[in-house]
Design a protein around this motif. Structure first.
Motif, short mmCIF file in Angstrom:
data_model
loop_
_atom_site.label_atom_id
_atom_site.label_comp_id
_atom_site.label_asym_id
_atom_site.label_seq_id
_atom_site.Cartn_x
_atom_site.Cartn_y
_atom_site.Cartn_z
N LYS A 112 0.84 -1.19 0.00
CA LYS A 112 0.00 0.00 0.00
C LYS A 112 0.88 1.25 0.00
O LYS A 112 2.03 1.23 0.42
N GLY A 113 0.29 2.33 -0.49
CA GLY A 113 1.04 3.58 -0.53
C GLY A 113 0.14 4.73 -0.95
O GLY A 113 -1.08 4.65 -0.87
N ARG A 114 0.77 5.80 -1.45
CA ARG A 114 0.00 6.98 -1.86
C ARG A 114 0.66 7.61 -3.08
O ARG A 114 1.85 7.42 -3.34
N ILE A 115 -0.15 8.38 -3.80
CA ILE A 115 0.31 9.09 -4.98
C ILE A 115 0.82 10.47 -4.57
O ILE A 115 0.19 11.16 -3.77
N VAL A 116 1.99 10.85 -5.09
CA VAL A 116 2.56 12.16 -4.76
C VAL A 116 3.04 12.83 -6.04
O VAL A 116 3.23 12.19 -7.08
N LEU A 117 3.26 14.15 -5.94
CA LEU A 117 3.82 14.91 -7.06
C LEU A 117 5.32 14.68 -7.14
O LEU A 117 6.01 14.73 -6.11
N PRO A 118 5.86 14.44 -8.31
CA PRO A 118 7.32 14.29 -8.44
C PRO A 118 8.01 15.64 -8.31
O PRO A 118 7.48 16.67 -8.72
N ASP A 119 9.22 15.61 -7.77
CA ASP A 119 9.97 16.85 -7.61
C ASP A 119 10.31 17.48 -8.96
O ASP A 119 10.38 18.71 -9.07
N ASN A 120 10.54 16.65 -9.97
CA ASN A 120 10.97 17.18 -11.27
C ASN A 120 9.80 17.53 -12.18
O ASN A 120 10.00 17.81 -13.36
N ALA A 121 8.58 17.48 -11.70
CA ALA A 121 7.42 17.86 -12.50
C ALA A 121 6.48 18.77 -11.72
O ALA A 121 5.29 18.79 -11.95
N THR A 122 7.07 19.55 -10.80
CA THR A 122 6.31 20.49 -9.98
C THR A 122 7.00 21.85 -10.03
O THR A 122 8.22 21.93 -9.89
N TRP A 123 6.22 22.88 -10.25
CA TRP A 123 6.77 24.23 -10.35
C TRP A 123 6.04 25.16 -9.38
O TRP A 123 4.82 25.24 -9.38
N LEU A 175 0.36 16.37 -14.20
CA LEU A 175 -0.29 15.18 -13.68
C LEU A 175 -0.14 13.97 -14.59
O LEU A 175 -0.58 12.87 -14.23
N ARG A 176 0.46 14.13 -15.75
CA ARG A 176 0.66 12.97 -16.63
C ARG A 176 1.76 12.06 -16.10
O ARG A 176 1.83 10.89 -16.49
N HIS A 177 2.60 12.58 -15.23
CA HIS A 177 3.69 11.79 -14.65
C HIS A 177 3.68 12.02 -13.14
O HIS A 177 3.90 13.14 -12.68
N LEU A 178 3.43 10.98 -12.39
CA LEU A 178 3.35 11.07 -10.93
C LEU A 178 4.24 10.01 -10.30
O LEU A 178 4.78 9.14 -10.98
N TRP A 179 4.39 10.11 -9.00
CA TRP A 179 5.10 9.09 -8.23
C TRP A 179 4.12 8.39 -7.30
O TRP A 179 3.13 8.98 -6.85
#
Length: 403
Positions: A74-85, A247-251
């Motif tokens: 189990k886990g969670r979806i987060v924003l990647p550091d390299n795709a956040t401004w 949002l097309r690329h997430l972690w």
């Protein structure tokens, strides 16, 4: 003697009547028993060949396939550091206009808001002074050039000395140097206006009402995930006006134990699912196996890059990751459409006779090549309804209501 024969016939008739009554009662009991047998138990359903044909019910044997050993985390979806401004400003001011809201899609370079700042007036004044000073120095350079040309002519006519000519030349060189420095200052002030503040240096070329309002632009294309400004709000360089994410690329950060971690590798493919949306599956790839275990849970956070082409995934959603941790093993497989839910349980309909089916509770696992793995409840070779299992479920519910 006649009376005796008459009495005998009367007795015979009575016996026949009694015998007939008993026969009718026996036939009624037999008919009731037959109906009960046809009805069967509560976990059986009857579908006549005619119904099966009309509803296009299909029956197929249970397959024995191969499925790899897997582990879920189990886990969670987060924003990647390299795709956040994080969108900020370089000057303090007051927000005048806001053009986008939370959730809106934006493109790189679009103006998200505009703000008023006193830095604009100071920058325009500095630019105007630089232009004026350059004009003055250009005029001085032109005069120095004229004096030098005159000195050279006089020197040719023997009317001026060498030292006077050299002095005129030096004055021209100094004037040219001052003009170049003035050019640099003008370019610097123009760059501050255009690149730092986002305004046109030549104010006369922009006659709009927004000519002196600093634009806050999107640094990349994406979706607005956070918004911290409204018209009239004061903003400073330490404030994030907007946060934009692709949002097309997430972690996904999946929590795994030491046993599972030892079976994972970088670049391994992962299937990511959402607990609340069973049909939604996403392809992922392990890009980081974590740095340290949580001292409380003793779990490691494995980072998975997830492709999100339909943008249904959102940051902070709960998710599950499925890792392949072993070689293939035999397993029972049935088509997804063979499964139905009855009283909150997963069931299939097993064929007992040409028109008789048993409701069989099963325990299901993961999807394997478009089919569902059955962990318990079925054996290879048993025949189950595949296409049209909902018809059997409807008949089962009707029978339950009739009872």
């Amino acid at each position: 003697m006649k009376m005796t024969r008459k009495a005998a016939w009367t007795c015979v008739a009575a016996c026949c009547l009694l015998s007939g009554c008993h026969k009718e009662q026996g036939d009624a009991k037999n008919e009731t028993s037959t109906k009960a047998e046809r009805k069967g138990s509560a976990d059986e359903v009857t579908l006549s060949p005619q119904v099966q044909s009309e509803e296009k019910v299909q029956i197929a044997p249970v397959e024995l396939g191969t499925a790899a050993a897997t582990q879920r985390a189990k886990g969670r979806i987060v924003l990647p550091d390299n795709a956040t401004w994080r969108v900020g400003v370089l000057a303090e001011g007051r927000v005048e206009k806001v053009y986008f809201n939370l959730g809106d899609s934006v493109k790189k370079g679009q103006v998200l808001a505009r703000m008023h700042s006193h830095d604009v007036h100071e920058a325009r004044a500095a630019y105007a002074n630089a232009l004026a000073e350059r004009s003055r120095l250009q005029a001085a350079e032109a005069l120095a050039q004229k004096n030098y040309d005159r000195s050279q002519r006089l020197y040719t006519l023997k009317a001026e000395s060498v030292s006077q000519t050299e002095m005129a030349k030096q004055e021209l060189v100094n004037a040219q140097s001052a003009t170049r420095e003035a050019d640099n200052i003008v370019r610097r002030e123009a760059t501050h206006l255009e690149e730092t503040l986002g305004l046109r240096a030549d104010a006369s070329a922009d006659s709009s009402d927004d000519a002196d309002l600093i634009p806050i632009k999107a640094p990349a294309s994406g979706r607005i995930l956070q918004k911290a400004v409204t018209p009239g709000a004061t903003i400073s360089p330490s404030t994030d006006a907007f946060v934009i994410g692709d949002l097309r690329h997430l972690w996904m950060l999946a929590s795994v134990d030491t046993t599972t971690l030892s079976k994972l590798r970088l670049g391994q493919t992962v299937t990511v699912t959402l607990p609340d949306v069973p049909e939604a599956t996403y392809a992922g790839k392990i890009t980081n196996l974590g740095q340290e275990f949580d001292p409380v849970t003793r779990l490691m956070q494995v980072r998975i890059e997830v492709r999100n082409p339909d943008t249904r995934l959102r940051p902070e959603m709960l998710a599950s990751a499925e890792f392949i941790t072993g070689d293939g093993m035999p397993t029972v497989l049935v088509p997804q459409e063979a499964l139905q839910q009855v009283n909150g349980e997963d069931v299939v309909f097993v064929r007992l006779a040409s028109d008789l089916f048993r409701v069989q509770t099963v325990q299901i696992g993961e999807n394997v090549h478009g089919k569902v793995r059955i962990l318990q409840g079925l054996n290879p070779g048993e025949q189950v309804i595949t296409h049209g299992s909902f018809i059997a479920k409807s008949q089962l519910l009707k029978s339950s209501i009739g009872d």
